[in-house]
Design a protein around this motif. Structure first.
Motif, PDB file in Angstrom:
ATOM      1  N   THR A  33      22.346   5.211  33.307  1.00  0.00           N
ATOM      2  CA  THR A  33      23.590   5.122  34.084  1.00  0.00           C
ATOM      3  C   THR A  33      23.893   6.495  34.688  1.00  0.00           C
ATOM      4  O   THR A  33      23.261   7.503  34.329  1.00  0.00           O
ATOM      5  CB  THR A  33      24.759   4.706  33.177  1.00  0.00           C
ATOM      6  OG1 THR A  33      24.984   5.770  32.227  1.00  0.00           O
ATOM      7  CG2 THR A  33      24.483   3.403  32.452  1.00  0.00           C
ATOM      8  N   THR A  34      24.868   6.547  35.561  1.00  0.00           N
ATOM      9  CA  THR A  34      25.287   7.811  36.161  1.00  0.00           C
ATOM     10  C   THR A  34      25.711   8.791  35.073  1.00  0.00           C
ATOM     11  O   THR A  34      25.359   9.971  35.118  1.00  0.00           O
ATOM     12  CB  THR A  34      26.450   7.572  37.145  1.00  0.00           C
ATOM     13  OG1 THR A  34      26.030   6.607  38.103  1.00  0.00           O
ATOM     14  CG2 THR A  34      26.859   8.838  37.842  1.00  0.00           C
ATOM     15  N   ARG A  35      26.419   8.306  34.097  1.00  0.00           N
ATOM     16  CA  ARG A  35      26.864   9.159  32.984  1.00  0.00           C
ATOM     17  C   ARG A  35      25.665   9.673  32.186  1.00  0.00           C
ATOM     18  O   ARG A  35      25.608  10.849  31.817  1.00  0.00           O
ATOM     19  CB  ARG A  35      27.807   8.373  32.086  1.00  0.00           C
ATOM     20  CG  ARG A  35      28.343   9.203  30.954  1.00  0.00           C
ATOM     21  CD  ARG A  35      29.332   8.452  30.131  1.00  0.00           C
ATOM     22  NE  ARG A  35      29.925   9.366  29.168  1.00  0.00           N
ATOM     23  CZ  ARG A  35      30.829   9.015  28.313  1.00  0.00           C
ATOM     24  NH1 ARG A  35      31.286   7.792  28.274  1.00  0.00           N
ATOM     25  NH2 ARG A  35      31.312   9.897  27.466  1.00  0.00           N
ATOM     26  N   GLU A  36      24.700   8.811  31.915  1.00  0.00           N
ATOM     27  CA  GLU A  36      23.517   9.234  31.162  1.00  0.00           C
ATOM     28  C   GLU A  36      22.676  10.244  31.960  1.00  0.00           C
ATOM     29  O   GLU A  36      22.091  11.153  31.377  1.00  0.00           O
ATOM     30  CB  GLU A  36      22.674   8.023  30.775  1.00  0.00           C
ATOM     31  CG  GLU A  36      23.335   7.170  29.704  1.00  0.00           C
ATOM     32  CD  GLU A  36      22.647   5.828  29.509  1.00  0.00           C
ATOM     33  OE1 GLU A  36      22.718   5.307  28.380  1.00  0.00           O
ATOM     34  OE2 GLU A  36      22.041   5.296  30.462  1.00  0.00           O
ATOM     35  N   GLN A  39      24.334  13.452  31.418  1.00  0.00           N
ATOM     36  CA  GLN A  39      24.049  13.922  30.063  1.00  0.00           C
ATOM     37  C   GLN A  39      22.627  14.471  29.965  1.00  0.00           C
ATOM     38  O   GLN A  39      22.394  15.489  29.310  1.00  0.00           O
ATOM     39  CB  GLN A  39      24.255  12.782  29.059  1.00  0.00           C
ATOM     40  CG  GLN A  39      25.709  12.398  28.890  1.00  0.00           C
ATOM     41  CD  GLN A  39      25.897  11.130  28.081  1.00  0.00           C
ATOM     42  OE1 GLN A  39      24.966  10.346  27.885  1.00  0.00           O
ATOM     43  NE2 GLN A  39      27.117  10.907  27.604  1.00  0.00           N
TER      44      GLN A  39
END
Length: 154
Positions: A33-36, A39
């Motif tokens: 995902t964009t968040r991953e 990260q």
């Protein structure tokens, strides 16, 4: 202690290499995902700092032991060890403390890609030149050269 938001070393293809090798392979973008992805990017930055601290700074400093480094940074030993091995997330405050102790040598450890390669190549060339000059100085002083390997046993 609560579960971390993520474990930085899990974004490395081979987690045991986190902070131990200058260049490591990272998981691909597929399925993240964009968040991953953010990260993973943060984990990459943390890896650079961890490698710099453990492999470049500590062997040449007075704080050669992880316990001494933790004390100098005013970190709990377990937190420092987890952060440098990628088991816990490095915070900006942690980076600030490292920078206060080590100085701006931390900055290049945050570089990646072409800039990091250029810096690494330049540093290696400087290290080779310094070693050559040291050998020449020793030869002029008449210090016998150390054998590169132990003599054969009989």
């Amino acid at each position: 202690m609560s579960n971390p938001r993520y474990v930085p070393r899990e974004f490395a293809l081979y987690p045991l290499e986190f902070g131990r090798k200058p260049l490591i392979e990272w998981r691909g973008e597929d399925g993240l995902t964009t968040r991953e992805l953010a990260q993973r990017d943060a984990a990459h930055l943390q890896h650079g700092v961890a490698y710099g601290v453990t492999q470049l700074y500590m062997p040449r400093s007075e704080t050669r032991q992880m316990t001494s480094l933790a004390e100098a940074l005013d970190f709990p030993y377990a937190r420092l060890q987890k952060m440098l091995s990628g088991h816990s997330v490095m915070q900006l405050e942690d980076l600030g403390r490292l920078r206060q102790l080590i100085g701006d040598s931390v900055d290049p450890w945050l570089l990646r890609g072409r800039h990091a390669a250029l810096l690494t190549e330049g540093r290696a060339a400087m290290d080779r030149e310094a070693a050559r000059e040291r050998r020449e100085r020793l030869m002029r002083a008449g210090v016998p050269r150390r054998p590169s390997s132990p003599p054969p046993m009989r």
